[in-house]
Design a protein around this motif. Sequence first.
Motif, short mmCIF file in Angstrom:
data_model
loop_
_atom_site.label_atom_id
_atom_site.label_comp_id
_atom_site.label_asym_id
_atom_site.label_seq_id
_atom_site.Cartn_x
_atom_site.Cartn_y
_atom_site.Cartn_z
N LYS A 53 -1.89 -8.42 -2.16
CA LYS A 53 -0.61 -7.73 -2.41
C LYS A 53 0.39 -8.04 -1.30
O LYS A 53 0.18 -7.67 -0.15
CB LYS A 53 -0.84 -6.22 -2.50
CG LYS A 53 -1.83 -5.80 -3.57
CD LYS A 53 -2.24 -4.34 -3.46
CE LYS A 53 -1.07 -3.40 -3.66
NZ LYS A 53 -1.51 -1.97 -3.64
N ASN A 54 1.45 -8.75 -1.66
CA ASN A 54 2.55 -9.03 -0.73
C ASN A 54 2.05 -9.57 0.60
O ASN A 54 2.54 -9.19 1.67
CB ASN A 54 3.38 -7.76 -0.51
CG ASN A 54 3.89 -7.17 -1.81
OD1 ASN A 54 4.38 -7.88 -2.67
ND2 ASN A 54 3.77 -5.86 -1.95
N SER A 67 1.48 -11.97 3.69
CA SER A 67 2.14 -13.01 4.48
C SER A 67 1.39 -13.18 5.79
O SER A 67 0.83 -12.22 6.33
CB SER A 67 3.60 -12.66 4.78
OG SER A 67 4.37 -12.60 3.60
N LYS A 117 3.59 -16.88 2.40
CA LYS A 117 4.78 -16.06 2.18
C LYS A 117 4.67 -15.21 0.92
O LYS A 117 4.73 -15.72 -0.20
CB LYS A 117 6.02 -16.96 2.07
CG LYS A 117 6.16 -17.95 3.23
CD LYS A 117 7.10 -19.08 2.90
CE LYS A 117 7.08 -20.16 3.97
NZ LYS A 117 7.88 -21.36 3.60
N ASN A 118 4.45 -13.93 1.12
CA ASN A 118 4.51 -12.93 0.05
C ASN A 118 3.67 -13.33 -1.16
O ASN A 118 4.13 -13.37 -2.30
CB ASN A 118 5.96 -12.71 -0.38
CG ASN A 118 6.13 -11.42 -1.18
OD1 ASN A 118 5.50 -10.41 -0.86
ND2 ASN A 118 6.96 -11.46 -2.22
N ASN A 166 0.98 -12.83 -4.01
CA ASN A 166 0.40 -11.79 -4.85
C ASN A 166 -0.48 -12.45 -5.91
O ASN A 166 -0.03 -13.35 -6.64
CB ASN A 166 1.49 -10.98 -5.57
CG ASN A 166 2.27 -10.08 -4.63
OD1 ASN A 166 1.86 -8.95 -4.36
ND2 ASN A 166 3.38 -10.58 -4.12
N GLU A 182 1.70 -8.75 7.14
CA GLU A 182 2.35 -8.10 5.99
C GLU A 182 1.41 -8.07 4.79
O GLU A 182 0.63 -8.98 4.57
CB GLU A 182 3.63 -8.86 5.61
CG GLU A 182 4.66 -8.93 6.71
CD GLU A 182 5.86 -9.78 6.30
OE1 GLU A 182 6.18 -9.83 5.11
OE2 GLU A 182 6.46 -10.41 7.20
N GLY A 183 1.51 -6.99 4.03
CA GLY A 183 0.76 -6.86 2.80
C GLY A 183 -0.66 -6.35 3.03
O GLY A 183 -1.01 -5.88 4.11
N GLU A 188 3.73 -20.67 -0.63
CA GLU A 188 4.21 -19.87 -1.75
C GLU A 188 3.52 -20.29 -3.04
O GLU A 188 3.30 -21.48 -3.28
CB GLU A 188 5.72 -20.02 -1.92
CG GLU A 188 6.52 -19.54 -0.72
CD GLU A 188 8.03 -19.66 -0.94
OE1 GLU A 188 8.63 -18.72 -1.50
OE2 GLU A 188 8.57 -20.71 -0.57
#
Length: 236
Positions: free
Chosen positions: A5-6, A8, A18-19, A21, A55-56, A209
């Motif tokens: 989840k999200n 990074s 990068k982000n 999911n 992150e995430g 990504e």
Amino acid sequence: MLQIKNFSKSYDDRKVVKNVNLQVESGEIYGFIGHNGAGKTTTIKSIAGILDFEEGDILIDGKSIKQDPIACKSIMAYIPDNPELYDGLTGIKYLNFIADIYRVDSNTRTELIKKYSESFELDKNLGDSISSYSHGMKQKLAIIAALIHQPKLLLLDEPFVGLDPKASHILKEIMREICDLGGCVFFSSHVLEVVEKLCDHVCIIKSGEIIKDGTVEEVVGDQSLEDVFLELADHE
């Protein structure tokens, strides 16, 4: 079973993933492909709890690898492309060491060691020092060690490197067997023909990504996975 989840991850203030999911359901073999440096190994090591991230979150069977790493690691196994084993041990001592870590009982470990060592034709070498093993033999030992606690999630980074054709075939059967028992497999590979034939779901990552994600049929369409990958990888 596995949910990212999200997510990074950065190195020296440079974001390399990068982000991201994605979700892997029980019963799925999930292929994770991309060019060198795309972020595959970084993602896999983060799922395994080897790398921290900023992150995430990453959930394994509903538990966070950041918040409850022991519970997550107890039900998964990670096989890197170049396994680092304890060369001073014999093969059987290494397997028993891993079984001790995961608290696998004596009867279960004996049964599984026999089953997998015979399947990979390593049973006659378990009394030898790991330092005498070839790369392929070390890869087989790492696979057996990963399976000894019957993981629900199997993570593999280029798992077929160094394996002979028979061992590769056996590993594919084991991957499907894990899924048939309600687990799942998440792996990266540059052998796109294998990914296309083996996987239920495939994801293509580029420069950190996700650029394509879906079932194999959805991603491939009337092309080959190799054609789709090359088109997307070359497209700016």
